[in-house]
Design an enzyme around this catalytic site. Structure first.
Site, PDB file in Angstrom:
ATOM      1  N   HIS A 276      -9.677   2.168   0.334  1.00  0.00           N
ATOM      2  CA  HIS A 276      -9.570   1.028   1.257  1.00  0.00           C
ATOM      3  C   HIS A 276     -10.649   1.034   2.339  1.00  0.00           C
ATOM      4  O   HIS A 276     -10.374   0.654   3.496  1.00  0.00           O
ATOM      5  CB  HIS A 276      -8.178   1.038   1.884  1.00  0.00           C
ATOM      6  CG  HIS A 276      -7.693  -0.309   2.304  1.00  0.00           C
ATOM      7  ND1 HIS A 276      -8.292  -1.042   3.309  1.00  0.00           N
ATOM      8  CD2 HIS A 276      -6.680  -1.083   1.856  1.00  0.00           C
ATOM      9  CE1 HIS A 276      -7.644  -2.185   3.470  1.00  0.00           C
ATOM     10  NE2 HIS A 276      -6.662  -2.235   2.593  1.00  0.00           N
TER      11      HIS A 276
ATOM     12  N   GLU B 145     -11.546  -3.522  -2.970  1.00  0.00           N
ATOM     13  CA  GLU B 145     -10.531  -2.570  -3.445  1.00  0.00           C
ATOM     14  C   GLU B 145     -10.325  -2.779  -4.934  1.00  0.00           C
ATOM     15  O   GLU B 145      -9.666  -3.726  -5.346  1.00  0.00           O
ATOM     16  CB  GLU B 145      -9.206  -2.817  -2.715  1.00  0.00           C
ATOM     17  CG  GLU B 145      -9.281  -2.719  -1.216  1.00  0.00           C
ATOM     18  CD  GLU B 145      -8.147  -3.484  -0.551  1.00  0.00           C
ATOM     19  OE1 GLU B 145      -6.972  -3.220  -0.860  1.00  0.00           O
ATOM     20  OE2 GLU B 145      -8.429  -4.375   0.265  1.00  0.00           O
TER      21      GLU B 145
ATOM     22  N   HIS C  31       0.787  -1.233   0.000  1.00  0.00           N
ATOM     23  CA  HIS C  31       0.000   0.000   0.000  1.00  0.00           C
ATOM     24  C   HIS C  31       0.826   1.294   0.000  1.00  0.00           C
ATOM     25  O   HIS C  31       0.504   2.252   0.705  1.00  0.00           O
ATOM     26  CB  HIS C  31      -0.942   0.003   1.202  1.00  0.00           C
ATOM     27  CG  HIS C  31      -1.986  -1.081   1.171  1.00  0.00           C
ATOM     28  ND1 HIS C  31      -2.483  -1.628   0.012  1.00  0.00           N
ATOM     29  CD2 HIS C  31      -2.632  -1.728   2.184  1.00  0.00           C
ATOM     30  CE1 HIS C  31      -3.394  -2.546   0.312  1.00  0.00           C
ATOM     31  NE2 HIS C  31      -3.497  -2.634   1.616  1.00  0.00           N
TER      32      HIS C  31
HETATM   33  C1  BGC Z   1      -4.709  -6.519   2.140  1.00  0.00           C
HETATM   34  C2  BGC Z   1      -4.611  -7.228   3.465  1.00  0.00           C
HETATM   35  C3  BGC Z   1      -4.148  -6.251   4.492  1.00  0.00           C
HETATM   36  C4  BGC Z   1      -5.101  -5.092   4.530  1.00  0.00           C
HETATM   37  C5  BGC Z   1      -4.709  -4.030   5.501  1.00  0.00           C
HETATM   38  C6  BGC Z   1      -5.670  -5.379   2.278  1.00  0.00           C
HETATM   39  O1  BGC Z   1      -5.728  -4.669   1.088  1.00  0.00           O
HETATM   40  O2  BGC Z   1      -5.132  -7.352   1.112  1.00  0.00           O
HETATM   41  O3  BGC Z   1      -3.737  -8.314   3.375  1.00  0.00           O
HETATM   42  O4  BGC Z   1      -4.083  -6.858   5.750  1.00  0.00           O
HETATM   43  O5  BGC Z   1      -5.197  -4.505   3.268  1.00  0.00           O
HETATM   44  O6  BGC Z   1      -3.431  -3.619   5.303  1.00  0.00           O
END
Ligand code: BGC
Length: 391
Positions: free
Chosen positions: A219, A356, A144
């Site tokens: 998110h 997402e 991310h």
């Molecule tokens: C991911 C997860 C992660 C979460 C929070 C999601 O987009 O796929 O693996 O734990 O984000 O970071």
């Protein structure tokens, strides 16, 4: 007698003043010109960050439907209040009580995610023969956008607009060359538009001055029951995808795309989230539930309906439309009861799910996946819509 008249007179004046001020209070922030003009946007202060930056909160509302709250810290959606089948409005996205809590480590609640949503293997990629090393924030891999991704920066307000059937909040952020290890000065804008039909559009636009990679997403974690002590296992989900992206034990794609046929990943027909979430299927086990990217159908058609979630008890439904090739369906498997809800509870395992919309994880290292490269002179432009209704 005279005295009584004076006090009666001043009492009446006072009462009128209260009514006048009260009505002014109610009308000052939105326009009610005709039946459709029930939309508005309010701005107020949300506090000051640890670094002394002022944060605002915007309430985008449709008096006949939903209300969306967005803060300039991380461009985060902090609440989406939607009516259930009896007209009771409740917040259906996981969020916190205040800014202080958003600044503490948390799994991207409501955040804009960038520059690269999802994982990049070992935080490395090569572009034009130059190898770039990103910060790793998930063990071996980057996740991310690095340590201070778009979720933790303060977005500038570019535009606020009230139209008859929509309200618009446009945010911008300039990510400098090599910020978090990514090349190019990247100018990004994200425009949130709440429409009269209770859909929330998220339009992402960006340009760069050096070749770079980009994969932006939103998110938010949803729980359509409006009750965060309740898991999302009783939600019914539909995802228009014949394939998904299998992963290894670090949640990095193996490189193949697998068919959903006869697997717990088949959501082509409406299916209870809890139906197969504890199955012994290897991929479900690796994710600790669902934490995978679905390869959305009809990629050639661009912006299209790709998924739906429905909560039968409340009747709340959310449809997702996007032009993106993939969608990470994450069932909040890592939520562990340590983060506080706004009303005194805690967010437990699977108390929310994310849809997402994005490119596949690790695309920069997987040449067979659709490209996430952005060149100077090109414009990155992608749109996702979350549309709320009651069934
Ligand atoms: C991911 C997860 C992660 C979460 C929070 C999601 O987009 O796929 O693996 O734990 O984000 O970071």
């Amino acid at each position: 007698m005279k005295l009584m008249n004076i006090s009666l007179f001043s009492g009446v004046i006072f009462a009128f003043l209260i009514i006048y001020l009260g009505s002014k209070e109610n009308t000052v922030n939105y326009k009610v010109q005709n039946e459709k003009s029930v939309m508005g946007i309010e701005r107020s202060s949300y506090g000051v960050t640890e670094n002394d930056e002022k944060i605002d909160v915007f309430k985008l509302y449709n008096l006949k439907g939903i209300q969306v709250s967005i803060i300039t810290y991380g461009g985060r959606i902090t609440a989406v209040e939607t009516p259930d089948k009896n007209g009771n409005k409740e917040n259906v996205v996981l969020g916190f009580k205040n800014l202080e809590q958003y600044e503490k480590p948390n799994p991207y609640f409501g955040a804009l995610v960038g520059r690269y949503g999802n994982r990049i293997a070992k935080g490395k990629f090569t572009l034009n023969n130059i190898e770039y090393q990103l910060a790793k924030n998930n063990g071996e891999n980057s996740l991310h956008g690095g340590l201070v991704g778009f979720d933790k920066v303060v977005w500038k307000v570019e535009k606020i607009e009230e139209n008859e059937t929509s309200v618009v909040l446009k945010l911008s952020y300039l990510s400098k060359d090599m910020e978090e290890g990514f090349p190019g000065n990247l100018k990004t804008t994200v425009t949130y538009t709440l429409n009269y039909d209770n859909s929330l559009d998220v339009l992402y636009e960006a340009t760069t001055d050096k070749t770079t990679i980009l994969n932006l997403t939103q998110h938010s974690y949803f729980n359509l029951s409006g009750d965060f002590s309740h898991t999302i296992l009783d939600h019914v989900v539909e995802i228009n995808a014949d394939k998904f992206v299998p992963v290894d034990n670090t949640l990095i794609p193996t490189g193949n795309l697998a068919s959903v046929d006869d697997t717990p990943f088949d959501f082509r027909a409406p299916t209870l989230v809890g139906k197969h979430i504890n199955s012994k299927n290897e991929q479900v086990t690796l994710g600790g539930g669902y934490d995978h990217c679905w390869v959305l159908n009809n990629q050639g058609k661009g912006y299209r309906s790709v998924a739906k979630a429905y909560h039968p008890d409340s009747g709340r439904t959310m449809e997702v439309l996007t032009d993106q090739p993939g969608m990470q369906f994450y069932t909040g498997n890592f939520l562990d009861g340590t983060l506080p809800t706004p009303n005194g509870g805690v967010f437990g395992k699977r108390s929310g799910f994310c849809f997402e919309t994005q490119h596949y994880p690790d695309s920069p290292n997987q040449p067979q996946f659709p490209s996430t490269v952005l060149d100077p002179g090109e414009k990155y432009e992608t749109k996702t819509t979350f549309k709320f209704s009651v069934n």
